[in-house]
Write an enzyme that holds these catalytic residues in place. Structure first.
Site, PDB file in Angstrom:
ATOM      1  N   SER A   1     -11.165  -6.526  11.550  1.00  0.00           N
ATOM      2  CA  SER A   1     -10.028  -6.724  11.096  1.00  0.00           C
ATOM      3  C   SER A   1      -8.663  -6.246  11.589  1.00  0.00           C
ATOM      4  O   SER A   1      -7.582  -6.920  11.682  1.00  0.00           O
ATOM      5  CB  SER A   1     -10.024  -6.115   9.492  1.00  0.00           C
ATOM      6  OG  SER A   1      -9.811  -4.638   9.474  1.00  0.00           O
TER       7      SER A   1
ATOM      8  N   ILE B   1      -0.603   6.723   4.240  1.00  0.00           N
ATOM      9  CA  ILE B   1       0.369   6.327   5.373  1.00  0.00           C
ATOM     10  C   ILE B   1       1.440   5.497   4.643  1.00  0.00           C
ATOM     11  O   ILE B   1       2.824   5.463   5.084  1.00  0.00           O
ATOM     12  CB  ILE B   1      -0.442   5.281   6.452  1.00  0.00           C
ATOM     13  CG1 ILE B   1      -1.290   6.401   7.051  1.00  0.00           C
ATOM     14  CG2 ILE B   1       0.719   4.731   7.354  1.00  0.00           C
ATOM     15  CD1 ILE B   1      -2.189   5.581   8.008  1.00  0.00           C
TER      16      ILE B   1
ATOM     17  N   TYR C   1     -14.281  -3.629   9.660  1.00  0.00           N
ATOM     18  CA  TYR C   1     -13.024  -3.111   9.687  1.00  0.00           C
ATOM     19  C   TYR C   1     -12.524  -3.278  11.241  1.00  0.00           C
ATOM     20  O   TYR C   1     -11.232  -3.493  11.279  1.00  0.00           O
ATOM     21  CB  TYR C   1     -13.239  -1.705   9.468  1.00  0.00           C
ATOM     22  CG  TYR C   1     -11.917  -0.727   9.293  1.00  0.00           C
ATOM     23  CD1 TYR C   1     -11.701  -0.126  10.247  1.00  0.00           C
ATOM     24  CD2 TYR C   1     -11.081  -0.677   8.314  1.00  0.00           C
ATOM     25  CE1 TYR C   1     -10.214   0.551  10.371  1.00  0.00           C
ATOM     26  CE2 TYR C   1     -10.090  -0.063   8.019  1.00  0.00           C
ATOM     27  CZ  TYR C   1      -9.745   0.838   9.199  1.00  0.00           C
ATOM     28  OH  TYR C   1      -8.278   1.448   9.316  1.00  0.00           O
TER      29      TYR C   1
ATOM     30  N   ALA D   1       4.046   7.665   3.181  1.00  0.00           N
ATOM     31  CA  ALA D   1       4.706   8.254   4.224  1.00  0.00           C
ATOM     32  C   ALA D   1       5.793   7.452   4.816  1.00  0.00           C
ATOM     33  O   ALA D   1       6.890   7.840   4.958  1.00  0.00           O
ATOM     34  CB  ALA D   1       3.788   9.001   5.270  1.00  0.00           C
TER      35      ALA D   1
ATOM     36  N   SER E   1      -4.748   0.203  13.629  1.00  0.00           N
ATOM     37  CA  SER E   1      -5.735   1.083  13.679  1.00  0.00           C
ATOM     38  C   SER E   1      -5.894   1.091  14.966  1.00  0.00           C
ATOM     39  O   SER E   1      -6.120   0.275  15.795  1.00  0.00           O
ATOM     40  CB  SER E   1      -6.868   1.232  12.839  1.00  0.00           C
ATOM     41  OG  SER E   1      -7.859   2.001  13.321  1.00  0.00           O
TER      42      SER E   1
ATOM     43  N   GLY F   1       0.668  -1.266  -0.023  1.00  0.00           N
ATOM     44  CA  GLY F   1      -0.112  -0.078   0.051  1.00  0.00           C
ATOM     45  C   GLY F   1       0.924   1.242  -0.119  1.00  0.00           C
ATOM     46  O   GLY F   1       0.497   2.177   0.648  1.00  0.00           O
TER      47      GLY F   1
ATOM     48  N   ASN G   1       1.224  -2.483   5.220  1.00  0.00           N
ATOM     49  CA  ASN G   1       0.282  -1.506   5.339  1.00  0.00           C
ATOM     50  C   ASN G   1      -1.024  -1.475   4.628  1.00  0.00           C
ATOM     51  O   ASN G   1      -1.999  -0.757   5.055  1.00  0.00           O
ATOM     52  CB  ASN G   1       1.276  -0.261   5.049  1.00  0.00           C
ATOM     53  CG  ASN G   1       0.524   0.949   4.933  1.00  0.00           C
ATOM     54  OD1 ASN G   1       0.171   1.673   5.885  1.00  0.00           O
ATOM     55  ND2 ASN G   1       0.204   1.403   3.616  1.00  0.00           N
TER      56      ASN G   1
ATOM     57  N   CYS H   1       1.120  -5.199  -7.243  1.00  0.00           N
ATOM     58  CA  CYS H   1       0.969  -6.442  -6.194  1.00  0.00           C
ATOM     59  C   CYS H   1      -0.141  -6.375  -5.361  1.00  0.00           C
ATOM     60  O   CYS H   1      -0.455  -5.144  -4.942  1.00  0.00           O
ATOM     61  CB  CYS H   1       2.107  -6.730  -5.457  1.00  0.00           C
ATOM     62  SG  CYS H   1       1.814  -8.015  -4.359  1.00  0.00           S
TER      63      CYS H   1
END
Ligand SMILES: NC(=O)C1=CN([C@@H]2O[C@H](COP(=O)(O)OP(=O)(O)OC[C@H]3O[C@@H](n4cnc5c(N)ncnc54)[C@H](O)[C@@H]3O)[C@@H](O)[C@H]2O)C=CC1
Ligand SMILES: CCC(=O)/C=C/C=C\C[C@@H](O)/C=C/C=C/C=C\[C@@H](O)CCCC(=O)O
Length: 258
Positions: free
Chosen positions: A154, A17, A151, A20, A138, A12, A91, A63
């Site tokens: 997860s 993020i 979410y 970064a 998170s 990702g 990520n 990917c």
């Protein structure tokens, strides 16, 4: 562990993020493989970073973390290009309560897949040179975000997986550390595109907004400023680190065995 000269891979990596994290790793002297399903974003960022840091420091691999075949090929490409891997940042993630199976597939199964494949190449017991695996969870992995239960599930899974892998690695002598990063609300595409992704829980958008108003938001760069220690401090293993505008902290969990 200093970052200079180390080989990192970020899933990702094309935006938010992950971007970064990639920029911070390059700024600190690492070489970085950018893995992303969004070819346009990943390729464009890799080209820009190659000009800034040197083409030999950057590799983009298109990917999908949901694909075992693509992830295995990505690791082969990383080893062929950079000869080893020291840092793996799991990520990639989405928030979509309508496509909740896809959310679990990417956010949790993708993290487990990435960690296991990275371990194959990093494990000191199988010829690797050790290192660190950073899983982006998170704060929804620590407390329930009512607008997105799948979410939340997860991310709770990522927290639990990270802690268990940290313990397993230490007990097995793999030489690989596992840590979880738990940001609060971060101004990225994922955050900005929430509307329409809450499905049957869309009526709870305003309730969640109260939480956002209370906690505030951060930029991706502000989140990643706090991450270096998780990567470089060899004593940090099995740690769950949260970061939000009010500050940062390592989570202390109750021991289940008295
Ligand atoms: N934005 C936020 O408020 C927070 C985000 N996070 C987590 O941070 C991570 C990154 O999210 P953001 O940067 O906010 O999102 P973003 O949407 O800005 O970036 C996510 C990147 O992951 C890529 N991606 C998505 N699915 C993929 C897949 N199957 N395979 C490979 N790449 C894939 C996307 O193409 C994109 O480049 C996610 O795990 C997210 O759950 C955690 C806490 C807060
Ligand atoms: C509709 C608003 C929404 O769902 C936004 C989600 C945005 C970003 C994704 C996510 O990773 C951010 C999560 C932040 C969560 C912060 C706090 C929660 O853990 C709720 C804590 C509730 C409690 O413990 O009382």
């Amino acid at each position: 562990m200093a970052l200079v000269g180390k080989i990192a891979a970020v899933t990702g990596a094309g935006k938010g993020i992950g971007q970064a994290l990639t920029e911070t790793l390059l700024k600190n002297g690492a070489k970085v493989a950018l893995l992303d399903v969004n070819e346009a974003a990943g390729k464009s960022l890799a080209e820009a970073l190659g000009k800034q840091y040197g083409q030999d420091k950057v590799l983009f691999i298109n990917c999908n973390v949901e694909s075992d075949e693509q992830m295995k090929a990505a690791f082969q490409k990383i080893i062929e290009t950079f000869e080893a891997i020291d840092i793996f940042c799991n990520n990639a993630g989405i928030l979509n309560e309508t496509q909740w199976e896809k959310t679990i597939s990417i956010n949790l199964m993708g993290v487990i897949r990435g960690a296991y494949l990275a371990l194959e190449h990093m494990n000191k017991l199988t010829g690797g040179r050790g290192g660190v695996i950073l899983n982006t969870a998170s704060m929804a992995g620590l407390g329930p975000l009512l607008s997105c239960p799948a979410y939340t599930a997860s991310k709770h899974g990522v927290v639990g997986f990270t802690r268990a892998m940290g313990a397993a690695s230490a007990a097995s002598g793999y030489g690989v550390r596992f840590n979880a990063l738990c940001p609060g609300f971060v101004q990225t595409d994922l955050f900005n595109n929430i509307q329409g992704n809450l499905g049957q829980f869309s009526h709870l958008r305003d309730a969640a907004q109260l939480l956002i108003d209370k906690m505030g938001t951060m930029t991706a760069s502000e989140v990643v400023e706090c991450v270096i220690e998780l990567l470089t401090d060899e004593t940090k293993n099995g740690e769950v680190f949260y970061v939000y505008p009010q500050g940062t902290s390592y989570v202390t969990f109750p021991s289940m065995v008295k």
